[in-house]
Design a protein around this motif. Structure first.
Motif, mmCIF file in Angstrom:
data_model
loop_
_atom_site.group_PDB
_atom_site.id
_atom_site.type_symbol
_atom_site.label_atom_id
_atom_site.label_comp_id
_atom_site.label_asym_id
_atom_site.label_seq_id
_atom_site.Cartn_x
_atom_site.Cartn_y
_atom_site.Cartn_z
ATOM 1 N N GLN A 698 0.837 -1.204 0.000
ATOM 2 C CA GLN A 698 0.000 0.000 0.000
ATOM 3 C C GLN A 698 0.874 1.258 0.000
ATOM 4 O OE1 GLN A 698 -2.120 -1.647 3.566
ATOM 5 N NE2 GLN A 698 -3.953 -0.819 2.545
ATOM 6 N N ALA A 701 2.797 1.779 -3.408
ATOM 7 C CA ALA A 701 1.971 2.428 -4.437
ATOM 8 C C ALA A 701 1.933 3.941 -4.232
ATOM 9 C CB ALA A 701 0.557 1.850 -4.408
ATOM 10 N N ASP A 704 5.209 5.371 -5.428
ATOM 11 C CA ASP A 704 5.194 5.425 -6.898
ATOM 12 C C ASP A 704 4.368 6.622 -7.377
ATOM 13 O OD1 ASP A 704 6.711 3.121 -7.034
ATOM 14 O OD2 ASP A 704 4.963 1.796 -7.241
#
Length: 745
Positions: A698, A701, A704
């Motif tokens: 989590q 992400a 990113d």
């Protein structure tokens, strides 16, 4: 304007020069009468300068009687005191004449009687008591103002004025050979090749002439053409003579005693020095500057404003004779350097520290003091979660204070703080303890506006007690007659039904206006049935703050061994239920950011009391190089530090706010609705609910997503919310104006 100045009449040094020059210039267009409490050269010189001078040398009761009659005769508008005796007579006179009393603090009162214990117990104690009774204070440097604030004096009643010298009246040029004749007359063995180091000062412990002797010895060993000239007298004379003999420099040192022709003294020396342990703003430096003499001085008082290293002189720390010796040696061997520094010092001092400029500044202070004394209700009282070692809350206070100074720089501002001493030190503002109810109630009765400011104060997640306290202050402010504003705040959550009813009732009855930092808080106000105050969605006040200069930020990076231009992931994780179980997830995210994006993890502690342990535990779980940064930065430094980050991941709101203000991509860990609400308000949804965080993926992400953030869109969002932030100050201005217009009616 008519002013009565009170002084003992036995003063010497900087205070003597300051008062004489000030009254000489004030009497060109105004009436400034000098009262001395003893006969002597001080009064004689004042009379010679054309200053109206009265000498009263009687017992206290007779003196007060004559002073009262003099006030009536001259029609003076305020009393201006200098020194301990002037201060004592001023505060005794005040209730008899009902005029504002102002004092100039020429030196640190705690050091005035250094080395004289009996005088310190008697005169020093009386002066300390008298100072606490003054209406207004003038510090002769910003440093003196800071000293007074740190000792609990009201910052709203302290002004600053710098000592000036006569640049307007040019001294006659020295005839040929006068320097050599002067040295021969006072007994200094110097010729045309000698480089003479000089100091003009009282020979008291606080002047620390011993450091000058030791520093001179170092320079003399490298430059045998150096000579030392000491102009002054005092209790340290014999000790200093003995030290000079011990150092082997007696033959090149002259103790000249008091000099009546100080312009000649400064024209004759090549290097001016000041070695004081404490100083406000020394005339010895500006008088030397008038004669274009380069200076080496201790870094004390307001002198760093005039002495810029390698531009107008050199500074060293008090007592550091080795540094002093190095600077003296450098100047002794370079005549061109002496001329360059002396000329630059002259130009800066002439523009900024002339006697005429000092007199004009003094008149402005008189006008401001008289205007403040005439107002029955004035100023702002600010309450919030201040003095609790939270950098975010302190930044909010910085922003509110800046807004208030923008509205009116002379407006009195007081802060309610859990640590008043720390707040005074950090913000140069008057502060009272949040729980000293009687104190801040007295201030409320004379304030125009009460600000309940910054952060989420109206909430009961941390405790109901804090909510009740802030509601009580709102009610008290309304009862005391203040306009009441909740400033750039977040609201909620308020979970308990009783608290919800009471919050709605108090806010409706007592608050004039509310500005909110995001739209979520407006929804909470509707749930609390708040409808009476004017409600405006603005934004976070701290968004208006600016970063510190790049050089200051670079220095912070270097202090932690960090290159300023590398890629960093700043993580600000706070103590919260469930945080220990999730620390491995944050550690994995730090490793991920390093491995995939080359970002070094920096663990920032914003609240020293709550974050430090968590940061250390997190660091122990991270497998890549990382650094814990304990926040000892002010708001500008913290913003500048965060502006260098590649990404900021934070549970605490204000690191996210600061990062956003600098267009740095952020990752919010929402332990409280306010975190997600703020990011949503600026259209940044790179956020996860703390309770929903269970897998490292989590956070990967989110890293990113931050790495691919559209920086231009972020800058546009920041510009938008900065624009609406102005609504906070605009609302405060309107409330202040409405209060003033009501009083006029």
């Amino acid at each position: 304007m008519k002013v009565l100045h009170l002084i003992s009449g036995g003063d010497s040094g900087g205070a003597r020069t300051h008062v004489h020059l000030l009254l000489k210039h004030l009497n060109k267009d105004h009436e400034a009468t000098l009262v001395c409490f003893m006969h002597g050269s001080f009064a004689k010189d004042a009379i010679a300068l054309g200053i109206p001078t009265v000498i009263i040398q009687k017992n206290i009761l007779s003196t007060l009687h004559e002073l009262k009659a003099l006030v009536k005769k001259t029609g003076c508008e305020l009393i201006h005191c200098h020194g301990s005796r002037g201060n004592l007579m001023g505060v005794l006179l005040r209730p008899l004449v009902h005029l504002p009393v102002i004092t100039t603090v020429h030196s640190d009162p705690r050091l005035d009687y250094l080395g004289r214990p009996l005088a310190r117990i008697t005169y020093g104690t009386l002066n300390a008591l008298a100072l606490r009774r003054m209406d207004y204070y003038i510090g002769v440097s910003d440093a003196m103002r800071e000293t007074l604030i740190s000792r609990g004096f009201d910052a709203n009643r302290i002004f600053v004025i710098y000592n000036g010298v006569e640049f307007e009246d040019a001294w006659p040029a020295s005839p040929p050979g006068e320097r050599e004749r002067y040295f021969a007359r006072i007994g200094l063995d110097a010729d045309s090749d000698s480089v003479v180091v000089g100091i003009g000062a009282r020979l008291d412990p606080v002047k620390d002439i011993a450091t000058l002797l030791r520093g001179f010895k170092i320079a003399y060993s490298q430059h045998p053409n150096l000579r030392l000239l000491i102009a002054g007298d005092g209790p340290e004379l014999e000790n200093l003579r003995a030290l000079a003999a011990q150092l082997g420099i007696t033959h090149v040192t002259c103790f000249a005693g008091w000099q009546t022709n100080m312009p000649l003294f400064y024209r004759s020396i090549d290097i001016n020095t000041l070695t004081s342990l404490s100083e406000t703003f020394s005339y010895a430096v500006t008088e030397g500057a008038r004669e274009r003499v380069p200076v080496v001085s201790t870094r004390v008082g307001g002198l760093p404003k005039l002495i810029l290293p390698d531009e107008t002189g050199y500074l060293f720390q008090p007592g550091d004779y080795r540094a002093l010796g190095g600077y003296l040696a450098r100047l002794a061997g370079d005549a061109a350097l002496r001329k360059r520094l002396g000329d630059a010092l002259y130009e800066k001092a002439r523009k900024e520290y002339s006697a005429a400029a000092t007199a004009e500044a003094q008149l402005d202070i008189y006008r401001r003091a008289l205007a403040a004394a005439s107002r029955e209700r004035d100023g702002v009282l600010i309450c919030g979660a201040y003095g609790m070692h939270n950098a975010g809350d302190e930044a909010v206070l910085d922003a509110i204070l800046a807004d208030m100074r923008g509205i009116n720089p002379d407006m009195p501002v007081t802060v309610m703080s859990r640590d008043p001493a720390e707040t005074r030190k950090n913000h140069s503002i008057y502060a009272v303890h949040s729980f000293n109810v009687l104190h801040w109630l007295r201030i409320m009765k004379h304030s125009s506006l009460y600000i309940n400011g910054g952060g989420s104060l109206i909430q009961d997640v941390t405790s109901s007690r804090s909510l009740w306290f802030y509601l009580f202050t709102l009610a008290a402010a309304r009862y005391c007659g203040c306009r009441v504003m909740m400033y750039g705040c977040g609201i909620g959550p308020v979970n308990r039904s009783f608290n919800r009813r009471q919050a709605g009732k108090v806010i409706n009855r007592c608050v004039d206006a509310i500005t909110l930092r995001e739209e979520y808080s407006q929804t909470v106000l509707r749930q609390l049935a708040v409808y009476a105050p004017e409600i405006t969605v603005a934004s976070e006040p701290a968004l208006s703050l600016t970063p510190a200069p790049a050089g200051d930020v670079d220095a912070i990076f270097r202090s932690y061994g960090l290159p300023p231009d590398k890629r960093y992931l700043c993580m600000c994780i706070r103590r919260w239920p469930g945080i220990r179980q999730r620390l491995p997830l944050f550690a994995a995210a730090a490793d991920y950011a390093w491995e995939h994006y080359g970002m070094t993890p920096i663990l920032l502690t914003v609240n020293r009391q709550q974050d430090d342990e968590i940061a250390r535990k997190l660091q122990s779980s991270i497998h890549v190089p990382s650094v814990v940064v304990k926040d000892t930065m002010d708001s500008g430094q913290l913003i500048g530090f965060l502006s260098r980050m590649t990404t900021v991941m934070a549970m605490r709101l204000h690191p996210l706010i600061f990062a956003t203000s600098q267009s740095v991509p952020s990752i919010g860990i929402s332990y409280d609705p306010k975190v997600a609400a703020f990011l949503d308000y600026i259209s940044q949804r790179n956020c996860i609910d703390f309770a929903s965080l269970h897998e490292p993926g989590q956070l990967y992400a989110l890293v990113d997503a931050a790495a691919s953030t559209d920086r231009e869109a972020l800058r546009e969002a920041t510009a938008r919310i900065r624009e609406v932030e102005r609504r906070n100050a605009e609302t405060a201005r309107r409330l202040l104006e409405s209060q003033e217009s009501d009083y006029r009616r």
